[in-house]
Design a protein around this motif. Structure first.
Motif, PDB file in Angstrom:
ATOM      1  N   PRO A 102      66.567  42.201   6.878  1.00 17.74           N
ATOM      2  CA  PRO A 102      67.462  43.282   7.298  1.00 17.74           C
ATOM      3  C   PRO A 102      67.661  43.374   8.806  1.00 17.74           C
ATOM      4  CG  PRO A 102      65.360  44.160   6.544  1.00 17.74           C
ATOM      5  CD  PRO A 102      65.386  42.712   6.164  1.00 17.74           C
ATOM      6  N   VAL A 103      66.601  43.147   9.573  1.00 17.87           N
ATOM      7  CA  VAL A 103      66.720  43.263  11.028  1.00 17.87           C
ATOM      8  C   VAL A 103      67.562  42.118  11.581  1.00 17.87           C
ATOM      9  CG1 VAL A 103      65.478  43.347  13.214  1.00 17.87           C
ATOM     10  CG2 VAL A 103      64.518  44.466  11.193  1.00 17.87           C
ATOM     11  N   ALA A 104      67.244  40.891  11.189  1.00 18.02           N
ATOM     12  CA  ALA A 104      67.993  39.732  11.685  1.00 18.02           C
ATOM     13  C   ALA A 104      69.460  39.799  11.270  1.00 18.02           C
ATOM     14  CB  ALA A 104      67.359  38.443  11.178  1.00 18.02           C
ATOM     15  N   ASN A 105      69.716  40.226  10.036  1.00 14.59           N
ATOM     16  CA  ASN A 105      71.093  40.314   9.563  1.00 14.59           C
ATOM     17  C   ASN A 105      71.887  41.367  10.315  1.00 14.59           C
ATOM     18  OD1 ASN A 105      70.906  38.271   7.662  1.00 14.59           O
ATOM     19  ND2 ASN A 105      70.251  39.645   6.024  1.00 14.59           N
ATOM     20  N   LYS A 106      71.237  42.442  10.709  1.00 18.95           N
ATOM     21  CA  LYS A 106      71.905  43.486  11.496  1.00 18.95           C
ATOM     22  C   LYS A 106      72.131  43.018  12.922  1.00 18.95           C
ATOM     23  CE  LYS A 106      71.450  48.426  12.621  1.00 18.95           C
ATOM     24  NZ  LYS A 106      71.402  48.413  14.105  1.00 18.95           N
ATOM     25  N   TYR A 107      71.102  42.442  13.504  1.00 17.63           N
ATOM     26  CA  TYR A 107      71.175  42.076  14.918  1.00 17.63           C
ATOM     27  C   TYR A 107      72.140  40.925  15.191  1.00 17.63           C
ATOM     28  CZ  TYR A 107      67.178  45.100  16.012  1.00 17.63           C
ATOM     29  OH  TYR A 107      66.339  46.172  16.203  1.00 17.63           O
ATOM     30  N   GLN A 108      72.366  40.050  14.204  1.00 13.80           N
ATOM     31  CA  GLN A 108      73.266  38.921  14.445  1.00 13.80           C
ATOM     32  C   GLN A 108      74.690  39.386  14.777  1.00 13.80           C
ATOM     33  OE1 GLN A 108      73.479  36.515  10.881  1.00 13.80           O
ATOM     34  NE2 GLN A 108      74.671  38.033   9.757  1.00 13.80           N
ATOM     35  N   ASN A 109      75.016  40.598  14.397  1.00 12.84           N
ATOM     36  CA  ASN A 109      76.342  41.148  14.682  1.00 12.84           C
ATOM     37  C   ASN A 109      76.369  42.037  15.920  1.00 12.84           C
ATOM     38  OD1 ASN A 109      77.467  40.015  12.254  1.00 12.84           O
ATOM     39  ND2 ASN A 109      76.404  41.633  11.116  1.00 12.84           N
ATOM     40  N   GLU A 110      75.197  42.248  16.529  1.00 13.38           N
ATOM     41  CA  GLU A 110      75.107  43.197  17.642  1.00 13.38           C
ATOM     42  C   GLU A 110      74.658  42.565  18.955  1.00 13.38           C
ATOM     43  OE1 GLU A 110      73.785  47.109  14.965  1.00 13.38           O
ATOM     44  OE2 GLU A 110      72.327  46.119  16.270  1.00 13.38           O
ATOM     45  N   ILE A 111      73.940  41.452  18.910  1.00 17.21           N
ATOM     46  CA  ILE A 111      73.335  40.906  20.117  1.00 17.21           C
ATOM     47  C   ILE A 111      74.359  40.221  21.008  1.00 17.21           C
ATOM     48  CG2 ILE A 111      70.975  40.636  19.274  1.00 17.21           C
ATOM     49  CD1 ILE A 111      71.635  37.823  18.435  1.00 17.21           C
ATOM     50  N   ILE A 112      74.194  40.440  22.308  1.00 15.89           N
ATOM     51  CA  ILE A 112      75.009  39.751  23.307  1.00 15.89           C
ATOM     52  C   ILE A 112      74.139  39.544  24.544  1.00 15.89           C
ATOM     53  CG2 ILE A 112      75.993  41.952  24.101  1.00 15.89           C
ATOM     54  CD1 ILE A 112      78.535  40.355  24.877  1.00 15.89           C
ATOM     55  N   SER A 113      74.209  38.369  25.119  1.00 19.50           N
ATOM     56  CA  SER A 113      73.374  38.019  26.271  1.00 19.50           C
ATOM     57  C   SER A 113      74.200  38.131  27.547  1.00 19.50           C
ATOM     58  CB  SER A 113      72.847  36.592  26.128  1.00 19.50           C
ATOM     59  OG  SER A 113      72.110  36.442  24.929  1.00 19.50           O
ATOM     60  N   LEU A 114      73.655  38.852  28.517  1.00 20.02           N
ATOM     61  CA  LEU A 114      74.318  39.029  29.808  1.00 20.02           C
ATOM     62  C   LEU A 114      73.834  37.979  30.806  1.00 20.02           C
ATOM     63  CD1 LEU A 114      74.109  42.930  30.161  1.00 20.02           C
ATOM     64  CD2 LEU A 114      75.875  41.552  29.052  1.00 20.02           C
ATOM     65  N   PRO A 115      74.604  37.703  31.842  1.00 19.73           N
ATOM     66  CA  PRO A 115      74.177  36.707  32.832  1.00 19.73           C
ATOM     67  C   PRO A 115      72.844  37.080  33.462  1.00 19.73           C
ATOM     68  CG  PRO A 115      76.489  37.296  33.159  1.00 19.73           C
ATOM     69  CD  PRO A 115      75.945  38.254  32.148  1.00 19.73           C
ATOM     70  N   ILE A 116      71.963  36.108  33.580  1.00 21.12           N
ATOM     71  CA  ILE A 116      70.693  36.289  34.279  1.00 21.12           C
ATOM     72  C   ILE A 116      70.183  34.926  34.723  1.00 21.12           C
ATOM     73  CG2 ILE A 116      69.303  36.230  32.144  1.00 21.12           C
ATOM     74  CD1 ILE A 116      67.454  38.330  33.516  1.00 21.12           C
ATOM     75  N   TYR A 117      69.900  34.810  36.001  1.00 19.65           N
ATOM     76  CA  TYR A 117      69.286  33.608  36.565  1.00 19.65           C
ATOM     77  C   TYR A 117      68.795  33.948  37.964  1.00 19.65           C
ATOM     78  CZ  TYR A 117      74.048  32.976  38.548  1.00 19.65           C
ATOM     79  OH  TYR A 117      75.256  33.155  39.188  1.00 19.65           O
ATOM     80  N   PRO A 118      67.870  33.171  38.517  1.00 22.02           N
ATOM     81  CA  PRO A 118      67.216  33.564  39.772  1.00 22.02           C
ATOM     82  C   PRO A 118      68.174  33.761  40.949  1.00 22.02           C
ATOM     83  CG  PRO A 118      65.981  31.812  38.714  1.00 22.02           C
ATOM     84  CD  PRO A 118      67.259  31.960  37.946  1.00 22.02           C
ATOM     85  N   GLU A 119      69.231  32.971  40.989  1.00 22.38           N
ATOM     86  CA  GLU A 119      70.139  33.028  42.132  1.00 22.38           C
ATOM     87  C   GLU A 119      71.310  33.988  41.901  1.00 22.38           C
ATOM     88  OE1 GLU A 119      67.784  29.565  41.605  1.00 22.38           O
ATOM     89  OE2 GLU A 119      69.511  30.147  40.383  1.00 22.38           O
ATOM     90  N   PHE A 120      71.252  34.780  40.843  1.00 24.92           N
ATOM     91  CA  PHE A 120      72.337  35.684  40.461  1.00 24.92           C
ATOM     92  C   PHE A 120      72.595  36.691  41.583  1.00 24.92           C
ATOM     93  CE2 PHE A 120      73.702  38.877  36.946  1.00 24.92           C
ATOM     94  CZ  PHE A 120      75.036  38.526  37.130  1.00 24.92           C
ATOM     95  N   PRO A 121      73.756  36.640  42.244  1.00 27.84           N
ATOM     96  CA  PRO A 121      74.021  37.534  43.386  1.00 27.84           C
ATOM     97  C   PRO A 121      73.974  39.011  42.994  1.00 27.84           C
ATOM     98  CG  PRO A 121      75.635  35.749  43.289  1.00 27.84           C
ATOM     99  CD  PRO A 121      74.879  35.714  41.992  1.00 27.84           C
TER     100      PRO A 121
END
Length: 369
Positions: free
Chosen positions: A334-353
């Motif tokens: 249930p958790v994985a099935n719900k989250y697959q429609n909700e998750i989004i990854s934002l930019p992140i990296y060490p040199e990110f201004p």
């Protein structure tokens, strides 16, 4: 011209260490040390020390690392191996390609790693191992995994492909279970300029077996004790990774600083849910993942504003066509099935201004205002 905010900028990272990287590449070429050799050996030694483990074996890629590790465990043919449903397919395909059966369990609702309660329900007399995926850079609940492994006589393979330097109660991941596997795919926190991977363990016999499997079943050049495979790290990647390893800790702190700003400034956006870093962990934020009910609309809006995002992952593993033939129902996850429609990854990296960080944050606030 509209400014583009990248999800990841590997060229910017290269520019910060250009002279060292160029020098390392030139040294490998000058020495013709293209397969294995002293540059790979130096990386293995330094990465083992960094990950607080006795042995490290450089291999061709992260998927090979998982397959070789599973083979080295010498599980009974057709064993059941439990894999969390929210992960990249390599976590599962390494099991089936090693001749065993994947059994999926759900993910934790707070930190996305393996759900202990779901895992318990999946253990049978045929279960012989668990793949503990330290997803997005957050360590699994290793104490509870180790307790279950002891009770049921299970092996634990740590999938650390996104978790270089992550810590569980002060211990670096990878050597808490029986064996750990890393990917050095270019976009990882410690990334090569091509493919690469590593296996780590505190078990000398297991480490030796892995090294032999990865090198045609041998230690000496023509003394093949069994049939193995060809999965050797090349010298260029070893030298490049060894340079970058020196900066990994400070890069991790910069990632954590980006995460802290995201959390501070987005925590009051009501329709947005942030993941929770558990008290036992040090998250290295390979990815910064949020959950929203209108994920696709937000992604499109950010794209229109020139902001790149990712979805990790748009389908839970049991829902992929590759596993449709398995006898499982959607209500098992249930958790994985719900989250697959909700998750989004934002930019992140060490040199990110910092200015780009602010632009992402303000754009998200504007979308929800």
């Amino acid at each position: 011209m509209k400014k583009i905010i990248k999800f990841l900028d590997l060229h910017e990272q290269y520019l910060t260490i250009k002279d060292e990287i160029d020098g390392a590449i030139a040294s490998v070429i000058n020495d013709s040390a293209f397969i294995g050799g002293k540059y790979v050996e130096q990386l293995e030694e330094n990465f083992a020390e960094y990950q607080q483990v006795k042995y490290c074996i450089g291999v061709g890629n992260g998927t090979d690392a998982l397959e070789i590790a599973i083979e080295a465990l010498n599980l009974p043919k057709g064993s059941e191996v439990i894999v969390p449903s929210n992960s990249f397919i390599a976590s599962a395909e390494a099991v089936t390609r090693s001749g065993h059966k994947v059994v999926f369990c759900d993910c934790d609702e707070h930190n996305y790693t393996i759900s202990i309660s779901s895992l318990k329900e999946k253990i049978t007399v045929n279960t012989k191992a668990i793949i503990a995926v330290h997803l997005y850079g957050h360590p699994c609940d290793m104490d509870n995994l180790l307790k279950l492994a002891k009770v049921h006589d299970l092996k634990i393979v740590e999938d650390c492909a996104q978790a270089h330097g992550a810590e569980y109660k002060g211990k670096r991941v990878g050597a808490i279970g029986d064996i750990g596997c890393f990917s050095f795919y270019p976009g990882k926190n410690l990334g090569a300029y091509g493919d690469g991977g590593a296996i780590v363990s505190n078990d000398e016999n297991l480490a030796t077996k892995c090294r032999m499997i990865a090198n045609h079943g041998r230690i000496d050049k023509y003394d093949h004790e069994f049939e193995g495979r060809n999965s050797r790290m090349d010298g260029l990647q070893g030298a490049i990774l060894d340079v970058k390893l020196k900066y990994l800790s400070q890069w991790t702190e910069k990632r954590r600083a980006v995460e802290a700003r995201y959390c501070e400034e987005l925590s009051h956006v009501n329709k947005l849910k942030l993941s929770k870093e558990m008290g036992y962990s040090k998250h290295v934020y390979h990815l910064f993942v949020i959950r929203v009910g209108d994920r696709d609309a937000l992604k499109e809006f950010l794209q229109l504003k020139g902001i790149a995002t990712g979805i990790h992952y748009p389908k839970a593993l049991p829902n992929l066509r590759a596993y449709m033939h398995f006898a499982h129902s959607s209500d098992e996850f249930p958790v994985a099935n719900k989250y697959q429609n909700e998750i989004i990854s934002l930019p992140i990296y060490p040199e990110f201004p910092e200015s780009d960080q602010g632009a992402v944050i303000e754009t998200i606030k504007h979308f929800y205002s």
